[in-house]
Design an enzyme around this catalytic site. Structure first.
Site, PDB file in Angstrom:
ATOM      1  N   HIS A 297       0.853  -1.181   0.000  1.00  8.83           N
ATOM      2  CA  HIS A 297       0.000   0.000   0.000  1.00  8.83           C
ATOM      3  C   HIS A 297       0.892   1.236   0.000  1.00  8.83           C
ATOM      4  O   HIS A 297       1.476   1.564   1.040  1.00  8.83           O
ATOM      5  CB  HIS A 297      -0.901   0.028   1.238  1.00  8.83           C
ATOM      6  N   HIS A 453       4.180  -0.295   4.718  1.00  4.11           N
ATOM      7  CA  HIS A 453       4.698  -1.413   5.520  1.00  4.11           C
ATOM      8  C   HIS A 453       3.841  -2.662   5.380  1.00  4.11           C
ATOM      9  O   HIS A 453       3.764  -3.477   6.297  1.00  4.11           O
ATOM     10  CB  HIS A 453       4.825  -1.024   6.994  1.00  4.11           C
ATOM     11  N   HIS A 454       3.223  -2.826   4.199  1.00  3.58           N
ATOM     12  CA  HIS A 454       2.316  -3.960   4.003  1.00  3.58           C
ATOM     13  C   HIS A 454       2.750  -4.818   2.816  1.00  3.58           C
ATOM     14  O   HIS A 454       1.921  -5.295   2.042  1.00  3.58           O
ATOM     15  CB  HIS A 454       0.890  -3.448   3.807  1.00  3.58           C
ATOM     16  N   ILE A 455       4.045  -5.009   2.673  1.00  2.00           N
ATOM     17  CA  ILE A 455       4.560  -5.844   1.593  1.00  2.00           C
ATOM     18  C   ILE A 455       3.962  -7.246   1.714  1.00  2.00           C
ATOM     19  O   ILE A 455       3.827  -7.804   2.806  1.00  2.00           O
ATOM     20  CB  ILE A 455       6.105  -5.880   1.617  1.00  2.00           C
TER      21      ILE A 455
END
Length: 518
Positions: A297, A453-455
């Site tokens: 994101h 931080h949503h890899i």
């Protein structure tokens, strides 16, 4: 000793896998973690123990892999913090406890993962949580391992309350439970930090299981590669204290996260053959999807200087309110999110030191869900301590940058609502020149966009007929035996929420598969 199960990575999913599998006293479980372990709560370092709903906690260095990624061709290098400690990223994150919307999981099922629709995953989403406000309804639970709460209106920071009131005044609906399947609008973010304690999977799952004699936890142990006999995984080469060891297991469960799991696979000879051979590693099994389909994101900040007299306290909550909404003309419900951050420095997630200098105001970050564009993770070296290349490839698609452009302009508009404007001395960025045209704003977005931080998605779950799929819907690696991947990397696409809750759900659901197969 040979273990029944070796779990690699004690993070959001790995801690759950190890704790659930070790509930059966007849099996032996080894949990391997590259970072440190803190068996006693009283000895947890403050940066791991305390969350206070802060968004800059992810910048910690002592418990962070400190990866660097590329956002766009014009953005400076960006930090990609991932937890290197028992609890993984759940032990260093910003504690937003959000589920995906039902359509996310139904879309996974539509890709051939028919056991992952919303009705199938809801029991596991409920299993995780102890929701202090909504625990008794049809969609929530009140006695799960992870405690979720929300700030009340009386406990909101001034700019958080101002944003809430401004959004309501602008016509956005009130959304008291952002985890309700039909939620949309502005409301308090659910947070897993009761009394300021970051309630990670290490606390919620692993600590209650530590007494079991069939569970062994080895921390400060770096996985170098998985070992194979033909197409069957048989063990792991691990480095600890400067020495290398081989441990054997009947089943290897890779839960090292969306960066380290595909990295370990490629270091072990599983993945795109050209990348593996280029590093002098023998190819064990070609799987072209390993490291591809990198999802995330992207976020873009709008920064405001607060009026004189505004005070900042180090332990004041920094993240309390959020808003989900649908971009104009989008076919994707709730494809945008705003997060209010009550602590802003001159920089935005670029330089570690800069995040700890004096605050000047607050930020509202615009986040894009379900980006069309995707990136990739590529092997750069046979050395497991050299990170893979992380190219996020943000805003390559017109649909993506158009939605982000709309988000930034909406934040500017909300900041002019009296309820929020009363706290603002000036808008620092983007400036008026950046907003003067779509072209100028697009350039600003591409320079300033960074990770939410949503890899995820780098070991995609799907049918074997899909050349980019890495695992089946039970987490088993296609074409291999005795090897699973269980973490955020298996998501076919990133859900419309922070990824931590869904990663925990993946751990719970696949643990149930493993136990039923055993």
């Amino acid at each position: 000793m040979k273990y029944d199960y070796i779990v690699l990575g004690a993070g959001s999913a790995g801690s759950i896998m190890a704790s659930r599998l070790s509930e059966d006293p007849s099996v032996s479980v080894l949990l391997v973690e590259a970072g440190p372990d803190y068996p006693e709560f009283e000895r947890l370092p403050d940066e791991v123990k305390f969350g206070f709903a802060t968004a800059t906690d992810v910048i910690t260095k002592d418990h962070n892999w400190e990866f660097i990624g590329k956002a766009t061709d014009t953005a400076p290098p960006m930090r990609v913090p991932r937890g290197r400690v028992t609890g993984g990223s759940s032990a260093i994150n910003g504690q937003m406890f959000l589920r995906g919307v039902p359509e996310d999981y139904d879309a996974w099922a539509g890709m051939g993962n028919d056991e992952w629709n919303f009705q199938s995953v809801l029991p596991f989403l409920r299993m995780i949580e102890s929701d202090t406000e909504f625990g008794g309804d049809d969609f929530h639970n009140s006695d799960g391992p992870i405690i979720a709460r929300r700030f009340s209106r009386t406990d909101l920071m001034p700019e958080q309350r101002g944003f809430y009131d401004a959004a309501l005044a602008a016509g956005f609906p009130d959304s008291p439970d952002q985890n309700h399947p039909e939620a949309s609008g502005v409301g308090p973010s659910p947070l897993n930090n009761p009394n300021g304690i970051r309630w990670s999977t290490a606390l919620g799952y692993l600590d209650p299981a530590r007494h079991r004699l069939n569970l062994t936890i080895r921390a400060n142990a770096l996985v170098r590669r998985i070992l194979f006999e033909g197409k069957r995984a048989t063990g792991v080469e691990v480095e600890s204290g400067g020495e290398r060891f081989v441990v054997e297991g009947d089943e290897i469960i890779l839960s090292a996260g969306p960066v380290c799991s595909p990295h370990i696979l490629m270091l072990s000879g599983v993945g795109p053959a050209d990348q593996i051979q280029a590093q002098g590693i023998p190819v064990v099994h070609e799987l072209p999807g390993v490291g591809q389909n990198l999802r995330d994101h992207p976020f873009v900040p709008v920064t405001f200087r607060t009026k004189p007299g505004h005070t900042f306290n180090e332990h004041d909550p920094r993240l309390q309110m959020m808003m989900s909404w649908t971009a104009e003309g989008s076919h994707l419900r709730n494809d945008m999110i705003f997060v209010v951050l009550s602590y802003a420095t001159e920089e935005w997630q670029r330089d570690t030191a800069a995040e700890n200098v004096d605050p000047i105001g607050f930020r509202i970050a615009s986040g894009l869900y379900l980006a069309v564009g995707s990136g990739e993770l590529r092997l750069q070296s046979p050395d497991p301590e050299q990170q893979p290349l992380l190219d996020y490839n943000y805003f390559a698609e017109e649909f993506d940058i158009r939605r982000m452009r709309e988000g930034v302009r909406l934040i500017v508009s909300l900041s002019e609502q009296p309820a929020l404007a009363e706290h603002i001395q000036e808008r620092m960025s983007p400036d008026d020149d950046d907003l003067a045209s779509d072209e100028a704003l697009d350039a600003f977005i591409r320079r300033n966009g960074t990770t939410g931080h949503h890899i995820s998605g780098t070991c995609k779950m799907g049918l074997s007929s899909d050349p980019m799929a890495v695992v089946d819907q039970h987490g088993r690696v296609h074409g291999m035996q005795g090897l699973r991947v269980v973490d955020a990397s298996v998501m076919p696409d990133c859900i419309r929420a922070n990824t931590n809750v869904t990663t925990m759900m993946i751990g719970e659901k696949i643990a149930e598969y493993v136990r039923s197969e055993g």
